[in-house]
Design a protein around this motif. Structure first.
Motif, short mmCIF file in Angstrom:
data_model
loop_
_atom_site.label_atom_id
_atom_site.label_comp_id
_atom_site.label_asym_id
_atom_site.label_seq_id
_atom_site.Cartn_x
_atom_site.Cartn_y
_atom_site.Cartn_z
N SER A 159 -9.81 29.53 133.09
CA SER A 159 -10.49 30.69 133.66
C SER A 159 -10.89 31.58 132.51
CB SER A 159 -9.57 31.45 134.62
OG SER A 159 -8.58 32.15 133.90
N SER A 160 -11.54 32.67 132.83
CA SER A 160 -11.99 33.59 131.79
C SER A 160 -10.94 34.64 131.47
CB SER A 160 -13.28 34.29 132.23
OG SER A 160 -13.06 35.04 133.40
N ARG A 161 -9.72 34.48 131.99
CA ARG A 161 -8.71 35.49 131.76
C ARG A 161 -7.79 35.11 130.61
NH1 ARG A 161 -8.10 39.29 135.67
NH2 ARG A 161 -9.24 38.98 137.60
N ALA A 162 -7.49 36.07 129.74
CA ALA A 162 -6.50 35.86 128.71
C ALA A 162 -5.13 36.14 129.30
CB ALA A 162 -6.78 36.80 127.54
N THR A 163 -4.07 35.76 128.57
CA THR A 163 -2.74 36.12 129.03
C THR A 163 -2.58 37.63 128.93
OG1 THR A 163 -1.77 35.96 126.82
CG2 THR A 163 -1.88 33.93 128.13
N PRO A 164 -1.64 38.20 129.69
CA PRO A 164 -1.44 39.66 129.60
C PRO A 164 -1.20 40.12 128.17
CG PRO A 164 -0.31 38.80 131.52
CD PRO A 164 -0.83 37.61 130.76
N ARG A 165 -0.40 39.37 127.41
CA ARG A 165 -0.12 39.78 126.03
C ARG A 165 -1.40 39.78 125.20
NH1 ARG A 165 4.18 37.25 121.59
NH2 ARG A 165 3.46 38.54 119.86
N ILE A 206 -1.44 49.60 129.85
CA ILE A 206 -0.43 48.55 129.65
C ILE A 206 0.07 48.03 130.99
CG2 ILE A 206 1.93 48.12 128.85
CD1 ILE A 206 1.30 50.12 126.54
N TYR A 207 0.41 48.93 131.90
CA TYR A 207 0.92 48.51 133.21
C TYR A 207 -0.12 47.67 133.95
CZ TYR A 207 4.37 52.27 132.49
OH TYR A 207 5.35 53.08 131.99
N ARG A 208 -1.37 48.08 133.84
CA ARG A 208 -2.43 47.34 134.54
C ARG A 208 -2.57 45.93 133.97
NH1 ARG A 208 -8.39 49.49 136.18
NH2 ARG A 208 -9.38 47.49 136.55
N LYS A 209 -2.56 45.83 132.65
CA LYS A 209 -2.74 44.52 132.01
C LYS A 209 -1.55 43.59 132.24
CE LYS A 209 -5.85 46.24 128.42
NZ LYS A 209 -6.03 46.51 126.97
N LEU A 210 -0.35 44.16 132.33
CA LEU A 210 0.85 43.35 132.54
C LEU A 210 1.12 43.09 134.01
CD1 LEU A 210 3.37 44.88 129.96
CD2 LEU A 210 1.72 43.03 129.64
N HIS A 211 0.33 43.74 134.88
CA HIS A 211 0.53 43.62 136.33
C HIS A 211 1.92 44.11 136.74
CE1 HIS A 211 -3.20 41.37 136.29
NE2 HIS A 211 -2.68 40.50 135.45
N VAL A 212 2.33 45.23 136.16
CA VAL A 212 3.60 45.86 136.53
C VAL A 212 3.30 47.26 137.05
CG1 VAL A 212 4.89 44.53 134.82
CG2 VAL A 212 4.02 46.80 134.21
N ASN A 214 5.54 50.11 136.76
CA ASN A 214 6.17 51.26 136.12
C ASN A 214 6.86 50.86 134.82
OD1 ASN A 214 8.70 50.07 136.92
ND2 ASN A 214 8.39 50.97 138.95
N ARG A 215 7.49 51.84 134.19
CA ARG A 215 8.16 51.64 132.90
C ARG A 215 9.28 50.60 132.99
NH1 ARG A 215 8.73 55.69 128.63
NH2 ARG A 215 10.43 55.12 127.23
N SER A 216 10.06 50.65 134.06
CA SER A 216 11.17 49.71 134.21
C SER A 216 10.68 48.27 134.28
CB SER A 216 11.98 50.04 135.47
OG SER A 216 12.56 51.32 135.38
N GLU A 217 9.61 48.03 135.04
CA GLU A 217 9.08 46.68 135.15
C GLU A 217 8.46 46.24 133.82
OE1 GLU A 217 6.47 46.22 138.46
OE2 GLU A 217 8.01 46.68 139.94
N ALA A 218 7.88 47.19 133.08
CA ALA A 218 7.32 46.85 131.77
C ALA A 218 8.42 46.43 130.81
CB ALA A 218 6.56 48.05 131.21
N ILE A 219 9.57 47.10 130.87
CA ILE A 219 10.70 46.75 130.00
C ILE A 219 11.23 45.36 130.36
CG2 ILE A 219 13.09 47.34 129.43
CD1 ILE A 219 12.28 50.28 129.67
N LEU A 220 11.28 45.04 131.65
CA LEU A 220 11.72 43.71 132.07
C LEU A 220 10.75 42.64 131.57
CD1 LEU A 220 12.90 44.41 135.73
CD2 LEU A 220 14.34 43.84 133.76
N TRP A 221 9.44 42.93 131.66
CA TRP A 221 8.44 41.99 131.15
C TRP A 221 8.63 41.80 129.65
CZ3 TRP A 221 4.83 41.92 127.36
CH2 TRP A 221 3.86 40.91 127.40
N LEU A 222 8.85 42.91 128.95
CA LEU A 222 9.01 42.88 127.50
C LEU A 222 10.21 42.04 127.09
CD1 LEU A 222 8.07 44.07 124.75
CD2 LEU A 222 9.63 45.97 125.17
N ALA A 223 11.28 42.13 127.86
CA ALA A 223 12.52 41.41 127.52
C ALA A 223 12.34 39.90 127.55
CB ALA A 223 13.63 41.82 128.48
N ARG A 224 11.30 39.43 128.25
CA ARG A 224 11.08 37.98 128.38
C ARG A 224 10.07 37.45 127.37
NH1 ARG A 224 10.96 39.57 133.98
NH2 ARG A 224 8.69 39.44 133.97
#
Length: 235
Positions: A159-165, A206-212, A214-224
């Motif tokens: 697809s034309s989408r890059a990964t969130p990172r 950042i939240y929009r691109k990571l599909h999260v 709030n801050r807590s969900e962003a930290i959980l994404w970051l941890a992985r």
């Protein structure tokens, strides 16, 4: 160059003078592009800025007819600006630009709402033809991006989408790492030398691109992710 005609009830060029805005991190490129457009005879008032947040305010106020924006613009990336402008139903036609090594980011932005896509090493002739096509209401893809686009579409599930990172700008990645170290908004603002409002703008992007949400969900994404390891190592 690929030009995809799109049905449009709008005139190829407004009868009044165009309001053009150019956004890029490099002042020299801003001056060069403004000079190229002027020399080409574009009937327009051309403004330039290195601040994409200020550009977004002009788009939201419908004060821009044509926007040229670098895909890695800051604090808001070009794809983010195009997506927000689309959601706001802003009148501006948006052309995204990138350095040659960022072709993948540009291709990933094809569904952002922008209507023109070029790398900065496109020839002036091709670029200006593309600008004319965009003003005529068409969708334009620079010749240099065709191979990258076809390769992405040919991949399994392509697809034309890059990964969130991939979609995070260097500044956004840095701020996300600081969030992972439990830095507050005032602390991030002081560290980066920017306003708290700009930090919040970055976080929204950042939240929009990571599909999260709030801050807590962003930290959980970051941890992985490997970025999470940077947060731990620097803590």
């Amino acid at each position: 160059m690929v030009v995809l005609p799109r049905p449009s009830k709008r005139r190829a060029r407004p009868l009044r003078q165009l309001q053009v805005l150019v956004v890029d991190r490099q002042s020299l490129f801003l001056a060069a592009l403004a000079e190229l457009l002027t020399a080409a005879g574009l009937t327009a008032t051309i403004e330039t800025t290195t601040d994409s947040e200020a550009a977004m305010e002009q788009l939201a106020g419908d004060r821009v007819d044509l926007l040229f924006c670098e895909v890695r613009s800051e604090p808001l990336g070009g794809a983010e600006i195009a997506a927000r402008a689309r959601d706001l139903k802003a009148k501006a036609r948006i052309i995204l630009l990138s350095d040659p090594e960022d072709r993948a980011l540009l291709v990933a932005a094809l569904s952002s709402g922008a209507v023109g896509f070029f790398t900065k090493d496109a020839s002036p002739e091709e670029f200006l033809e593309g600008v004319d096509a965009v003003l005529a209401g068409h969708y334009v893809l620079g010749r240099d991006l065709i191979h990258t686009t076809l390769n992405r579409l040919a991949q399994p599930g392509g697809s034309s989408r890059a990964t969130p990172r991939d979609q995070l700008s260097p500044v956004e990645r840095n701020i996300l790492v600081m969030v992972g170290r439990a830095a507050s908004i005032p602390a991030i603002a002081q560290s980066r030398g920017i306003s708290e409002k700009t930090v919040r703008t970055h976080l929204t992007s950042i939240y929009r691109k990571l599909h999260v949400r709030n801050r807590s969900e962003a930290i959980l994404w970051l941890a992985r992710t490997p970025l999470g390891e940077e947060a731990v190592l620097e803590n």
